[in-house]
Design a protein around this motif. Structure first.
Motif, PDB file in Angstrom:
ATOM      1  N   ARG A  49       0.994  -1.282  -0.079  1.00 22.90           N
ATOM      2  CA  ARG A  49      -0.078   0.190  -0.437  1.00 22.90           C
ATOM      3  C   ARG A  49       0.604   1.061   0.015  1.00 22.90           C
ATOM      4  NH1 ARG A  49      -4.919   0.489   1.304  1.00 22.90           N
ATOM      5  NH2 ARG A  49      -5.811  -1.820   1.620  1.00 22.90           N
ATOM      6  N   ILE A  50       0.734   2.457  -1.424  1.00 24.88           N
ATOM      7  CA  ILE A  50       1.427   3.425  -0.628  1.00 24.88           C
ATOM      8  C   ILE A  50       1.075   4.224   0.336  1.00 24.88           C
ATOM      9  CG2 ILE A  50       1.141   5.829  -2.017  1.00 24.88           C
ATOM     10  CD1 ILE A  50       1.108   3.814  -4.690  1.00 24.88           C
ATOM     11  N   LEU A  51       1.426   4.593   1.460  1.00 24.79           N
ATOM     12  CA  LEU A  51       1.333   5.599   2.508  1.00 24.79           C
ATOM     13  C   LEU A  51       1.164   7.566   1.994  1.00 24.79           C
ATOM     14  CD1 LEU A  51       3.521   4.057   4.764  1.00 24.79           C
ATOM     15  CD2 LEU A  51       1.262   3.631   4.597  1.00 24.79           C
ATOM     16  N   SER A  52       1.864   7.585   1.432  1.00 26.32           N
ATOM     17  CA  SER A  52       1.571   9.260   1.331  1.00 26.32           C
ATOM     18  C   SER A  52       2.829   9.417  -0.037  1.00 26.32           C
ATOM     19  CB  SER A  52       1.910   9.567   2.717  1.00 26.32           C
ATOM     20  OG  SER A  52       3.526   9.447   2.317  1.00 26.32           O
ATOM     21  N   VAL A  53       2.799  10.716  -0.931  1.00 25.03           N
ATOM     22  CA  VAL A  53       4.328  10.865  -1.558  1.00 25.03           C
ATOM     23  C   VAL A  53       4.454  12.027  -1.448  1.00 25.03           C
ATOM     24  CG1 VAL A  53       4.340  11.598  -3.974  1.00 25.03           C
ATOM     25  CG2 VAL A  53       2.768   9.650  -3.952  1.00 25.03           C
ATOM     26  N   GLY A  54       6.059  12.806  -1.653  1.00 28.41           N
ATOM     27  CA  GLY A  54       6.440  13.360  -0.384  1.00 28.41           C
ATOM     28  C   GLY A  54       7.697  13.881  -1.797  1.00 28.41           C
ATOM     29  N   ARG A  55       8.440  14.738  -1.596  1.00 29.28           N
ATOM     30  CA  ARG A  55       8.996  15.498  -2.405  1.00 29.28           C
ATOM     31  C   ARG A  55      10.585  15.959  -1.465  1.00 29.28           C
ATOM     32  NH1 ARG A  55      10.742  20.350  -3.095  1.00 29.28           N
ATOM     33  NH2 ARG A  55       8.799  20.896  -1.917  1.00 29.28           N
ATOM     34  N   ARG A  56      11.290  15.874  -1.989  1.00 29.21           N
ATOM     35  CA  ARG A  56      12.474  16.471  -1.250  1.00 29.21           C
ATOM     36  C   ARG A  56      13.164  17.355  -2.289  1.00 29.21           C
ATOM     37  NH1 ARG A  56      16.119  19.130   0.811  1.00 29.21           N
ATOM     38  NH2 ARG A  56      17.427  18.865   2.448  1.00 29.21           N
ATOM     39  N   GLY A  57      13.521  18.266  -2.548  1.00 26.54           N
ATOM     40  CA  GLY A  57      14.051  19.062  -3.705  1.00 26.54           C
ATOM     41  C   GLY A  57      13.414  18.623  -4.623  1.00 26.54           C
ATOM     42  N   LYS A  58      13.919  17.747  -5.378  1.00 29.16           N
ATOM     43  CA  LYS A  58      13.441  17.616  -7.003  1.00 29.16           C
ATOM     44  C   LYS A  58      13.386  16.259  -7.127  1.00 29.16           C
ATOM     45  CE  LYS A  58      15.910  21.306  -8.804  1.00 29.16           C
ATOM     46  NZ  LYS A  58      17.378  22.082  -9.955  1.00 29.16           N
ATOM     47  N   TYR A  59      13.574  15.494  -6.325  1.00 30.03           N
ATOM     48  CA  TYR A  59      13.468  14.501  -5.695  1.00 30.03           C
ATOM     49  C   TYR A  59      11.390  13.745  -5.297  1.00 30.03           C
ATOM     50  CZ  TYR A  59      17.939  13.257  -6.153  1.00 30.03           C
ATOM     51  OH  TYR A  59      19.788  13.258  -6.594  1.00 30.03           O
ATOM     52  N   LEU A  60      11.059  12.856  -6.088  1.00 32.81           N
ATOM     53  CA  LEU A  60       9.759  12.333  -5.307  1.00 32.81           C
ATOM     54  C   LEU A  60       9.738  11.089  -4.288  1.00 32.81           C
ATOM     55  CD1 LEU A  60       6.820  13.008  -8.581  1.00 32.81           C
ATOM     56  CD2 LEU A  60       6.727  13.888  -6.743  1.00 32.81           C
ATOM     57  N   LEU A  61       8.780  10.994  -3.742  1.00 34.11           N
ATOM     58  CA  LEU A  61       9.084  10.395  -2.327  1.00 34.11           C
ATOM     59  C   LEU A  61       7.750   9.165  -2.540  1.00 34.11           C
ATOM     60  CD1 LEU A  61      11.151  12.103  -0.390  1.00 34.11           C
ATOM     61  CD2 LEU A  61      11.921  10.803  -1.993  1.00 34.11           C
ATOM     62  N   ILE A  62       8.292   8.226  -3.144  1.00 31.14           N
ATOM     63  CA  ILE A  62       6.577   7.680  -2.735  1.00 31.14           C
ATOM     64  C   ILE A  62       6.619   7.092  -1.344  1.00 31.14           C
ATOM     65  CG2 ILE A  62       4.916   6.274  -4.165  1.00 31.14           C
ATOM     66  CD1 ILE A  62       5.834   7.479  -6.600  1.00 31.14           C
ATOM     67  N   HIS A  63       5.954   6.905  -0.274  1.00 32.43           N
ATOM     68  CA  HIS A  63       6.901   6.036   0.850  1.00 32.43           C
ATOM     69  C   HIS A  63       5.636   4.821   0.729  1.00 32.43           C
ATOM     70  CE1 HIS A  63       9.102   9.191   1.984  1.00 32.43           C
ATOM     71  NE2 HIS A  63       8.154  10.489   2.314  1.00 32.43           N
ATOM     72  N   PHE A  64       6.244   3.855   1.027  1.00 28.06           N
ATOM     73  CA  PHE A  64       5.461   2.348   2.026  1.00 28.06           C
ATOM     74  C   PHE A  64       6.231   1.686   3.224  1.00 28.06           C
ATOM     75  CE2 PHE A  64       6.196   2.518  -3.242  1.00 28.06           C
ATOM     76  CZ  PHE A  64       4.439   1.696  -3.146  1.00 28.06           C
ATOM     77  N   ALA A  65       5.003   0.927   3.465  1.00 27.72           N
ATOM     78  CA  ALA A  65       5.447   0.624   5.320  1.00 27.72           C
ATOM     79  C   ALA A  65       6.953   0.090   5.450  1.00 27.72           C
ATOM     80  CB  ALA A  65       4.574  -0.399   5.735  1.00 27.72           C
ATOM     81  N   HIS A  66       7.811  -0.283   3.931  1.00 31.77           N
ATOM     82  CA  HIS A  66       8.856  -1.066   4.069  1.00 31.77           C
ATOM     83  C   HIS A  66       9.994  -0.009   3.863  1.00 31.77           C
ATOM     84  CE1 HIS A  66       6.623  -1.568   0.452  1.00 31.77           C
ATOM     85  NE2 HIS A  66       8.248  -3.101  -0.283  1.00 31.77           N
ATOM     86  N   GLY A  67       9.956   0.832   2.756  1.00 32.46           N
ATOM     87  CA  GLY A  67      10.549   1.821   2.458  1.00 32.46           C
ATOM     88  C   GLY A  67       9.980   2.092   1.475  1.00 32.46           C
ATOM     89  N   THR A  68      10.708   4.031   0.758  1.00 37.29           N
ATOM     90  CA  THR A  68      10.736   4.859  -0.312  1.00 37.29           C
ATOM     91  C   THR A  68      11.005   4.977  -2.142  1.00 37.29           C
ATOM     92  OG1 THR A  68      10.428   6.356   2.107  1.00 37.29           O
ATOM     93  CG2 THR A  68      10.754   7.245  -0.576  1.00 37.29           C
ATOM     94  N   LEU A  69      10.078   4.321  -2.584  1.00 36.28           N
ATOM     95  CA  LEU A  69      10.489   5.023  -3.600  1.00 36.28           C
ATOM     96  C   LEU A  69      11.114   6.134  -4.496  1.00 36.28           C
ATOM     97  CD1 LEU A  69      10.156   2.869  -6.870  1.00 36.28           C
ATOM     98  CD2 LEU A  69       8.069   4.133  -7.271  1.00 36.28           C
ATOM     99  N   ILE A  70      11.557   6.090  -4.714  1.00 38.54           N
ATOM    100  CA  ILE A  70      12.354   7.882  -5.122  1.00 38.54           C
ATOM    101  C   ILE A  70      12.718   7.829  -6.460  1.00 38.54           C
ATOM    102  CG2 ILE A  70      14.631   9.142  -4.640  1.00 38.54           C
ATOM    103  CD1 ILE A  70      15.217   7.233  -2.727  1.00 38.54           C
ATOM    104  N   ILE A  71      11.957   9.312  -6.681  1.00 37.30           N
ATOM    105  CA  ILE A  71      11.280   8.706  -8.739  1.00 37.30           C
ATOM    106  C   ILE A  71      12.380  10.357  -8.577  1.00 37.30           C
ATOM    107  CG2 ILE A  71      10.508   9.338 -11.004  1.00 37.30           C
ATOM    108  CD1 ILE A  71       8.510   7.121  -9.176  1.00 37.30           C
ATOM    109  N   HIS A  72      13.696  10.765  -9.896  1.00 38.32           N
ATOM    110  CA  HIS A  72      13.967  12.399  -9.926  1.00 38.32           C
ATOM    111  C   HIS A  72      13.514  12.012 -11.423  1.00 38.32           C
ATOM    112  CE1 HIS A  72      16.296  15.586 -10.955  1.00 38.32           C
ATOM    113  NE2 HIS A  72      16.378  15.827  -9.343  1.00 38.32           N
TER     114      HIS A  72
END
Length: 277
Positions: A49-72
DNA sequence: CTGGAGACCTGGATGC
DNA sequence: TGCATCCAGGTCTCCA
């Protein structure tokens, strides 16, 4: 294409379609972009399950319970939310399929130049902030902690031109080539001036300019948010009214003098010799 | 530590 | 039309 406002508008556009939903599947259409895709990604994400979608600088962060998908998104990347079965275009490299049945949607990454990235940070690998790509990043320009005082303190003993100082990303993140040029214009600062020789007062003005310009760009982008789910998705981004960027030889909107183009660090810089001292 | 150059890629615009 | 050249919103890596 993507500087901080474009990434933030992307985040705002995709988050409602992703948050709380279960991943059906992941499709990797090549080995990777700037770096290899984690080959285990489909296994890691299916059913999660996708918990939330965040951002750090120009990186998009798709958060899961077990880790984060980092997209640039690199220089040429964009994300779209599409109906399943949408025809594939050249340079569509990555799909994240969410939901099931009639509610299924596809988050698709398109990136012709392939400077973008898709990476995975497992929670048991330590804090996300300590990830190799995120650890050296400066403060968020739209959050508390960003100020003229910060720019001033961080720039002492820096001999590099202030334009390069902004772009470096180790002090403040998200300010790319366009918004660096535009912010320096609004603050009336010559991009060639050594960062360490700029006064506290002028950095106060610059910090305000950066904040305002990024925030305005996000607001403008917000009006095109529905494009992120359009099948024939047009740009999805927005046409900013630039004062100097990409306007070489065109009269300055403030004083009428022709805007000048120079090269700094192998990138174009646009500025007005009259208005920026 | 800092700063500068090269590297990674494709595609669109421009010029001959 | 064809082909060469230049340029593009990023940022990591290597070297002085």
């Amino acid at each position: 294409m993507p500087e901080l406002p474009e990434v933030e508008v992307t985040r705002l556009g995709v988050a409602p379609h992703l948050e709380g939903r279960l991943v059906d599947s992941v499709l990797l259409r090549r080995d990777g972009l700037r770096w290899p895709f984690p080959p285990a990604l489909p296994t890691l994400l299916a059913g999660q399950r996708i918990l939330s979608v965040g951002r750090r600088g120009k990186y998009l962060l798709i958060h899961f319970a077990h880790g984060t998908l980092i997209i640039h998104l690199g220089m040429s990347g964009h994300l779209r939310v599409l109906p399943p079965g949408t025809e594939l275009k050249k340079h569509d490299h990555f799909d994240l399929v969410v939901g099931s049945g009639a509610g299924q949607q596809v988050l698709r990454l398109h990136d012709p130049r392939r400077f973008g990235a898709v990476l995975w940070h497992p929670n048991d690998d330590g804090e996300l902030d300590s990830h190799l790509l995120l650890r050296g990043l400066g403060v968020e320009p739209l959050e508390d902690g960003f100020s003229g005082g910060l720019l001033f303190r961080a720039s002492r003993k820096r001999s590099a031109p202030v334009k390069q100082f902004l772009l470096a990303g180790d002090v403040v993140v998200g300010v790319g080539n366009i918004y660096a040029c535009e912010s320096l214009f609004r603050a009336g600062i010559n991009p060639k001036t050594a960062a360490g020789r700029i006064s506290r007062g002028r950095y106060d003005k610059l910090a305000v300019a950066i904040r305002e310009i990024l925030a305005e760009a996000i607001v403008q982008g917000g009006s095109t948010l529905r494009d992120f789910i359009a099948v024939n998705g047009r740009s999805g981004y927005f046409q900013q009214t630039y004062f100097v960027y990409d306007r070489e030889g065109v009269p300055c909107r403030n004083c009428g003098a022709p805007v000048r183009r120079i090269v700094q660090g192998q990138r174009s810089t646009f500025y007005c010799v009259n208005c920026q001292k």
